[in-house]
Design a protein around this motif. Sequence first.
Motif, PDB file in Angstrom:
ATOM      1  N   HIS A  34     -19.229  -9.089   1.181  1.00  0.00           N
ATOM      2  CA  HIS A  34     -17.861  -8.619   1.335  1.00  0.00           C
ATOM      3  C   HIS A  34     -17.107  -9.605   2.228  1.00  0.00           C
ATOM      4  CE1 HIS A  34     -18.745  -4.929  -0.748  1.00  0.00           C
ATOM      5  NE2 HIS A  34     -19.780  -4.713   0.047  1.00  0.00           N
ATOM      6  N   GLY A  82     -12.525  -3.151  -5.278  1.00  0.00           N
ATOM      7  CA  GLY A  82     -11.145  -3.333  -4.830  1.00  0.00           C
ATOM      8  C   GLY A  82     -10.530  -4.580  -5.422  1.00  0.00           C
ATOM      9  N   HIS A  94     -10.942  -9.253   0.794  1.00  0.00           N
ATOM     10  CA  HIS A  94      -9.804  -8.675   1.521  1.00  0.00           C
ATOM     11  C   HIS A  94      -9.756  -7.152   1.399  1.00  0.00           C
ATOM     12  CE1 HIS A  94      -7.440 -12.740   1.312  1.00  0.00           C
ATOM     13  NE2 HIS A  94      -8.481 -12.784   2.119  1.00  0.00           N
ATOM     14  N   VAL A  95     -10.922  -6.533   1.406  1.00  0.00           N
ATOM     15  CA  VAL A  95     -10.984  -5.067   1.365  1.00  0.00           C
ATOM     16  C   VAL A  95     -11.299  -4.494   2.747  1.00  0.00           C
ATOM     17  CG1 VAL A  95     -12.336  -3.107   0.480  1.00  0.00           C
ATOM     18  CG2 VAL A  95     -11.584  -4.903  -1.079  1.00  0.00           C
ATOM     19  N   ASP A  99     -13.685 -11.321   4.012  1.00  0.00           N
ATOM     20  CA  ASP A  99     -12.394 -10.919   4.565  1.00  0.00           C
ATOM     21  C   ASP A  99     -11.884 -12.003   5.505  1.00  0.00           C
ATOM     22  OD1 ASP A  99     -10.176  -9.337   4.936  1.00  0.00           O
ATOM     23  OD2 ASP A  99     -11.267  -7.602   5.704  1.00  0.00           O
ATOM     24  N   LEU A 147     -18.855   2.136   2.105  1.00  0.00           N
ATOM     25  CA  LEU A 147     -18.889   0.982   1.201  1.00  0.00           C
ATOM     26  C   LEU A 147     -20.202   0.223   1.341  1.00  0.00           C
ATOM     27  CD1 LEU A 147     -17.668  -1.057  -0.777  1.00  0.00           C
ATOM     28  CD2 LEU A 147     -16.572  -2.172   1.191  1.00  0.00           C
ATOM     29  N   SER A 152      -2.210  -8.200   7.271  1.00  0.00           N
ATOM     30  CA  SER A 152      -3.656  -8.179   7.024  1.00  0.00           C
ATOM     31  C   SER A 152      -4.421  -8.872   8.145  1.00  0.00           C
ATOM     32  CB  SER A 152      -3.973  -8.855   5.690  1.00  0.00           C
ATOM     33  OG  SER A 152      -3.421  -8.143   4.608  1.00  0.00           O
ATOM     34  N   HIS A 162      -8.839  -2.973   5.278  1.00  0.00           N
ATOM     35  CA  HIS A 162      -8.141  -1.754   4.880  1.00  0.00           C
ATOM     36  C   HIS A 162      -8.902  -0.491   5.306  1.00  0.00           C
ATOM     37  CE1 HIS A 162      -5.009  -3.495   2.253  1.00  0.00           C
ATOM     38  NE2 HIS A 162      -5.921  -4.417   1.959  1.00  0.00           N
ATOM     39  N   SER A 191     -16.553  -8.202  -2.629  1.00  0.00           N
ATOM     40  CA  SER A 191     -15.163  -7.772  -2.458  1.00  0.00           C
ATOM     41  C   SER A 191     -14.428  -8.859  -1.704  1.00  0.00           C
ATOM     42  CB  SER A 191     -15.067  -6.428  -1.711  1.00  0.00           C
ATOM     43  OG  SER A 191     -15.367  -6.585  -0.339  1.00  0.00           O
ATOM     44  N   ASP A 195     -11.050  -0.688  -9.082  1.00  0.00           N
ATOM     45  CA  ASP A 195     -10.026  -0.408  -8.081  1.00  0.00           C
ATOM     46  C   ASP A 195      -9.540   1.018  -8.325  1.00  0.00           C
ATOM     47  OD1 ASP A 195      -7.511  -0.410  -6.491  1.00  0.00           O
ATOM     48  OD2 ASP A 195      -7.965  -2.543  -6.298  1.00  0.00           O
ATOM     49  N   ASP A 204       0.815  -1.214   0.000  1.00  0.00           N
ATOM     50  CA  ASP A 204       0.000   0.000   0.000  1.00  0.00           C
ATOM     51  C   ASP A 204       0.850   1.266   0.000  1.00  0.00           C
ATOM     52  OD1 ASP A 204      -2.363  -1.394  -0.057  1.00  0.00           O
ATOM     53  OD2 ASP A 204      -2.618  -1.412   2.115  1.00  0.00           O
TER      54      ASP A 204
END
Length: 240
Positions: free
Chosen positions: A167, A69, A138-139, A169, A151, A204, A142, A136, A96, A19
Motif C-alpha cells: 500500500h 481504491g 494514495h488510500v 502513499d 484494510l 493529501s 484517507h 493501493s 472502489d 470526497d
Amino acid sequence: MAEVRSLRHRDDTLVELMDDPRCDPAMLDRTYAQFGRVNAVVSNQRAVYRRWIRPRLSATATRRVLDVGAGGADVPRALLRWARADGLRLEVVAIDPDPRAFDWASRQPPVPGLVLRRAMSSELADAGERFTAVVSNHVLHHLDGRQLGALLADSERLARGGGVAVHGDIERSRLGYLGFALGTLPFTPNLLAGSYIRADGLTSIRRSHTAAELASMLPAGWRVRRGIPSRLEVVWGGDG
C-alpha cells in the motif's frame, strides 16, 4: 508558511474537495482524467510494478492483482500496459466503493485484463478471493486507525498463500509539500485547470503520515519502506 509549519503534525480533520458528494461533477471528471498524468510523476508506480509485481508474473499463467481504491483506474491500466510490454499475463481487479469513481472508470475504453468492481476489500476477502498482489495508491491517508487495521487484515487474507500486499502513499514532509506546491503551480491555469488536483494534493500531504507514524500503527508482519519521491510503502509478504 503557516501551512508548511503545520506539517509537523498530521491533520486528519481536513477533507479533500473531491470526497465531498456535492462536489462539481465536471471538475471531478477532469480530476479523474488527470490522475494518470499526475500519478506518473508523483507515485512512481513503475517502481512498484518492477519490484513487487513483475517478479511474480508469468508468460504462461495469468496472475491476478487487486487494486484497492482504484479511483479512475489509471494505475491498473498502467500495470496492464507494462505487463503486456514484458510479455506477461496479468488480470487486474480494480475496486472502489465510490459510485462516481466506478462510473467514470466504466465509461473509459475497455482494456483487456481490467476488471472493474464497485466493492470493498472486505467483500472480496469474505468471498475467499486470492491475489498474487494486493496494492493501493494514495488510500492510506484517507483512513482512520480502525479503517487502516481493517484494510491490512483484508490484505493478508487476500494475499495469503504466497502473495504480497503493498500500500503506497505520500510521506508528509515540508520538502514534499513545497515540491508539489511549486511543481503544480505553473500548470494550474492550463493542464490542471478545472480540477481538484492541486488543492486536494496539498490536502493529501497534510493528511498523510510520516514513516515513524505509520510504523507505530502497523500490526506484526507489516513493515514500512521509503520510496522516491516522498513515498511510503506499507508491505506484507514479499522478499523484504
